[in-house]
Scaffold this motif. Structure first.
Motif, PDB file in Angstrom:
ATOM      1  N   GLY A 137       6.680   2.138 -21.563  1.00 17.81           N
ATOM      2  CA  GLY A 137       6.386   3.552 -21.759  1.00 17.81           C
ATOM      3  C   GLY A 137       5.732   4.241 -20.592  1.00 17.81           C
ATOM      4  N   VAL A 138       5.170   3.454 -19.640  1.00 14.95           N
ATOM      5  CA  VAL A 138       4.447   4.028 -18.506  1.00 14.95           C
ATOM      6  C   VAL A 138       4.816   3.279 -17.241  1.00 14.95           C
ATOM      7  N   LEU A 139       4.989   4.020 -16.160  1.00 15.54           N
ATOM      8  CA  LEU A 139       5.091   3.450 -14.827  1.00 15.54           C
ATOM      9  C   LEU A 139       3.759   3.689 -14.138  1.00 15.54           C
ATOM     10  N   SER A 140       3.105   2.619 -13.690  1.00 18.47           N
ATOM     11  CA  SER A 140       1.830   2.731 -12.986  1.00 18.47           C
ATOM     12  C   SER A 140       2.019   2.328 -11.529  1.00 18.47           C
ATOM     13  N   LEU A 141       1.666   3.231 -10.627  1.00 21.19           N
ATOM     14  CA  LEU A 141       1.811   3.011  -9.186  1.00 21.19           C
ATOM     15  C   LEU A 141       0.441   3.093  -8.520  1.00 21.19           C
ATOM     16  N   THR A 142       0.207   2.260  -7.538  1.00 20.81           N
ATOM     17  CA  THR A 142      -1.050   2.301  -6.793  1.00 20.81           C
ATOM     18  C   THR A 142      -0.808   2.927  -5.429  1.00 20.81           C
ATOM     19  N   GLN A 143      -1.625   3.931  -5.080  1.00 20.68           N
ATOM     20  CA  GLN A 143      -1.441   4.691  -3.845  1.00 20.68           C
ATOM     21  C   GLN A 143      -2.812   4.970  -3.223  1.00 20.68           C
ATOM     22  N   SER A 144      -3.109   4.407  -2.027  1.00 14.30           N
ATOM     23  CA  SER A 144      -2.339   3.429  -1.303  1.00 14.30           C
ATOM     24  C   SER A 144      -2.344   2.093  -2.038  1.00 14.30           C
ATOM     25  N   THR A 145      -1.414   1.200  -1.656  1.00 14.20           N
ATOM     26  CA  THR A 145      -1.210  -0.021  -2.419  1.00 14.20           C
ATOM     27  C   THR A 145      -2.302  -1.043  -2.138  1.00 14.20           C
ATOM     28  N   GLU A 146      -2.290  -2.073  -2.945  1.00 10.89           N
ATOM     29  CA  GLU A 146      -3.253  -3.160  -2.791  1.00 10.89           C
ATOM     30  C   GLU A 146      -3.069  -3.917  -1.488  1.00 10.89           C
ATOM     31  N   LEU A 147      -1.945  -3.751  -0.824  1.00  6.59           N
ATOM     32  CA  LEU A 147      -1.686  -4.439   0.442  1.00  6.59           C
ATOM     33  C   LEU A 147      -1.788  -3.494   1.631  1.00  6.59           C
ATOM     34  N   GLY A 148      -2.429  -2.355   1.435  1.00  2.10           N
ATOM     35  CA  GLY A 148      -2.710  -1.459   2.546  1.00  2.10           C
ATOM     36  C   GLY A 148      -1.560  -0.596   2.980  1.00  2.10           C
ATOM     37  N   THR A 149      -0.487  -0.566   2.214  1.00  2.00           N
ATOM     38  CA  THR A 149       0.657   0.262   2.548  1.00  2.00           C
ATOM     39  C   THR A 149       0.626   1.554   1.734  1.00  2.00           C
ATOM     40  N   VAL A 150       1.484   2.483   2.115  1.00  2.00           N
ATOM     41  CA  VAL A 150       1.493   3.805   1.499  1.00  2.00           C
ATOM     42  C   VAL A 150       2.912   4.153   1.065  1.00  2.00           C
ATOM     43  N   TYR A 151       3.054   4.620  -0.171  1.00  2.00           N
ATOM     44  CA  TYR A 151       4.338   5.168  -0.607  1.00  2.00           C
ATOM     45  C   TYR A 151       4.555   6.512   0.081  1.00  2.00           C
ATOM     46  N   SER A 152       5.741   6.728   0.631  1.00  2.00           N
ATOM     47  CA  SER A 152       6.066   8.038   1.174  1.00  2.00           C
ATOM     48  C   SER A 152       6.237   9.033   0.034  1.00  2.00           C
ATOM     49  N   VAL A 153       6.175  10.308   0.367  1.00  2.00           N
ATOM     50  CA  VAL A 153       6.399  11.352  -0.626  1.00  2.00           C
ATOM     51  C   VAL A 153       7.775  11.181  -1.264  1.00  2.00           C
ATOM     52  N   GLU A 154       8.769  10.880  -0.449  1.00  2.00           N
ATOM     53  CA  GLU A 154      10.138  10.729  -0.953  1.00  2.00           C
ATOM     54  C   GLU A 154      10.249   9.529  -1.892  1.00  2.00           C
ATOM     55  N   ALA A 155       9.576   8.435  -1.545  1.00  2.00           N
ATOM     56  CA  ALA A 155       9.622   7.249  -2.395  1.00  2.00           C
ATOM     57  C   ALA A 155       8.952   7.514  -3.736  1.00  2.00           C
ATOM     58  N   LEU A 156       7.828   8.216  -3.719  1.00  2.00           N
ATOM     59  CA  LEU A 156       7.154   8.548  -4.970  1.00  2.00           C
ATOM     60  C   LEU A 156       7.996   9.467  -5.843  1.00  2.00           C
ATOM     61  N   ARG A 157       8.648  10.434  -5.216  1.00  2.00           N
ATOM     62  CA  ARG A 157       9.515  11.344  -5.970  1.00  2.00           C
ATOM     63  C   ARG A 157      10.636  10.573  -6.651  1.00  2.00           C
ATOM     64  N   ALA A 158      11.252   9.646  -5.939  1.00  2.00           N
ATOM     65  CA  ALA A 158      12.335   8.862  -6.524  1.00  2.00           C
ATOM     66  C   ALA A 158      11.838   8.024  -7.697  1.00  2.00           C
ATOM     67  N   LEU A 159      10.647   7.468  -7.574  1.00  2.00           N
ATOM     68  CA  LEU A 159      10.104   6.639  -8.646  1.00  2.00           C
ATOM     69  C   LEU A 159       9.742   7.471  -9.874  1.00  2.00           C
ATOM     70  N   THR A 160       9.092   8.608  -9.662  1.00  2.00           N
ATOM     71  CA  THR A 160       8.733   9.440 -10.817  1.00  2.00           C
ATOM     72  C   THR A 160       9.970   9.998 -11.503  1.00  2.00           C
ATOM     73  N   ASP A 161      10.962  10.403 -10.731  1.00  2.00           N
ATOM     74  CA  ASP A 161      12.196  10.911 -11.333  1.00  2.00           C
ATOM     75  C   ASP A 161      12.875   9.834 -12.165  1.00  2.00           C
ATOM     76  N   THR A 162      12.898   8.617 -11.634  1.00  2.00           N
ATOM     77  CA  THR A 162      13.525   7.515 -12.372  1.00  2.00           C
ATOM     78  C   THR A 162      12.779   7.238 -13.664  1.00  2.00           C
ATOM     79  N   ALA A 163      11.461   7.168 -13.575  1.00  2.00           N
ATOM     80  CA  ALA A 163      10.667   6.892 -14.770  1.00  2.00           C
ATOM     81  C   ALA A 163      10.865   7.974 -15.821  1.00  2.00           C
ATOM     82  N   HIS A 164      10.813   9.229 -15.423  1.00  2.00           N
ATOM     83  CA  HIS A 164      10.978  10.318 -16.382  1.00  2.00           C
ATOM     84  C   HIS A 164      12.371  10.303 -17.011  1.00  2.00           C
TER      85      HIS A 164
END
Length: 424
Positions: A137-164
């Motif tokens: 029921g929920v997609l949980s994303l960590t930003q910045s990630t636990e490994l010190g990386t960052v989701y780009s704006v485009e990557a986050l948009r794709a993930l939220t669109d997919t989840a919705h």
């Protein structure tokens, strides 16, 4: 006798920023109604609506694990599951709190450098109507990630669109959201509200606060349009309704999970010091250039090209922490301490020098992950505390995490680099 260095173990080791301490002291004058019905919490509500968009509401609470648990419970049905990365804090570092306290099954996805992709979310779609399995029921994303990386704006948009599109809500664990925004050169709103995120666990302790975080439910009017895909209630994603229900549920969940501070004004005062008082600039602009090794002395945010008279404290602190991690990476490179990455390694940030350290993850926020000989790591640890993260490429090597914070001095980074080079 060698001089001890500040720790590079965690940004939680850092002290409280003087401006935050001053805000706590100011809030300590006189009496105020308890449990959040106070002027500081009211101003925080106004400020959060400025930073995250009209309709966004904030609920200050005590710590990050609590913020995550309350957020996920507010977005979930009792039989729900949470899709997240295999290294997500909610999956690995909260002692099962979302499952023990919230009753929510974690549904981990294999990540690359801490990030997942839309197809990872889609793989859980088949469980949506299976009564024998936890409902995603929920997609949980960590930003910045636990490994010190960052989701780009485009990557986050794709993930939220997919989840919705699959009827799922989207939660962001933003314990280091400030570092991600500083790395990308954008506002907090641009990384959350503008991308369709529903609820944020907003971090404060890692970015200069003392104790306290916040659950931020984004405005119903900012929710993405509904989808026809069947969600947990069979009606697809109804962002506006979902957010209204979450905002109504959080006060009760916050209390029942022991996250409601009686003297909430002192938590709200910290968040106001970091975000800025109502009417101040919201922060977020051009990503700060990393500081070259040997430059800026004991650099503060002003020395890094940040206008301290305009930018809010969260931005200034994040810029500094990120710059110190870049300085550490670049300092090792300049000293000839970096080995080439072994075949297939994901991290591109290595030189051709051979010295014993290998950067294992892209350095994009305020953390450096690297492998080096175990004996060298132990020698360096005599000067500064840091954590082993995982086994290295061979039994005699270990992956470590070197974390920088808002108050990591540039001189300490340079001395740490020297300690690593000497230990190899």
């Amino acid at each position: 006798m060698t001089t001890p260095l500040p720790p590079f173990a965690s940004d939680n080791y850092a002290g409280t920023h003087p401006e935050v301490l001053a805000a706590i002291t100011a809030a300590n004058a006189g009496f105020a109604v308890a449990y959040g019905d106070d002027p500081w919490t009211a101003r925080l509500g106004t400020r959060v609506a400025e930073v995250f968009g009209p309709g966004a509401v904030a609920f200050p609470l005590i710590n990050g694990t609590g913020a995550n648990v309350v957020s996920l419970m507010a977005l979930s049905e009792r039989w729900g599951g949470v899709v997240t990365s295999d290294v997500a804090h909610v999956n690995t570092d909260e002692n099962g709190a979302p499952e023990r306290v919230g009753g929510l099954k974690m549904l981990p996805c294999p990540s690359v450098d801490g990030r997942i992709e839309p197809f990872h979310v889609e793989r859980w779609a088949g469980q949506r109507h299976d009564v024998h399995r936890a409902h995603p029921g929920v997609l949980s994303l960590t930003q910045s990630t636990e490994l010190g990386t960052v989701y780009s704006v485009e990557a986050l948009r794709a993930l939220t669109d997919t989840a919705h599109s699959l009827g799922m809500a989207v939660h962001v664990d933003g314990s280091r959201l400030a570092n991600a925004a500083a790395a990308l050169g954008c506002s907090l709103c641009a990384l959350t509200t503008d991308l369709g995120v529903d609820v944020v666990s907003l971090g404060a302790a890692k970015i200069g606060g003392m104790i306290g975080e916040a659950v931020v439910v984004l405005g119903p009017d900012d929710a993405a349009p509904g989808y026809d895909g069947a969600g947990y209630d069979g009606a697809g994603y109804d962002g506006a309704g979902l957010r209204r229900r979450a905002a109504a549920a959080v006060p009760y969940l916050r209390k029942s999970t022991m996250q409601l501070a009686s003297k909430a004004r002192f938590v709200s005062a910290q968040l106001l010091a970091l975000l800025g008082e109502p009417g101040a600039p919201v922060g977020g602009g051009v990503a700060a250039e990393p500081v070259a090794a040997g430059a800026a002395g004991a650099a503060g945010a002003g020395a890094l090209g940040v206008d301290t008279a305009v930018e809010p404290l969260w931005w200034r602190n994040a810029v500094h922490a990120n710059a110190m991690a870049a300085r550490l990476r670049d300092g090792l490179d300049a000293a000839g301490a970096l080995d080439p990455a072994p075949g297939g390694a994901s991290a591109p940030e290595v030189s051709s020098a051979v010295g014993g350290v290998r950067i294992t993850r892209p350095v994009e926020a305020n953390a450096v992950f690297a492998t080096l000989p175990r004996v060298a790591a132990d020698r360096v640890r005599e000067r500064a505390r840091f954590y082993d993260w995982a086994p290295g490429e061979t039994p005699d090597r270990v992956e470590v995490r070197w974390m920088c914070s808002w108050d990591t001095p540039a001189a300490a980074v340079d001395a740490f680099v020297e300690a690593v080079v000497t230990a190899l």
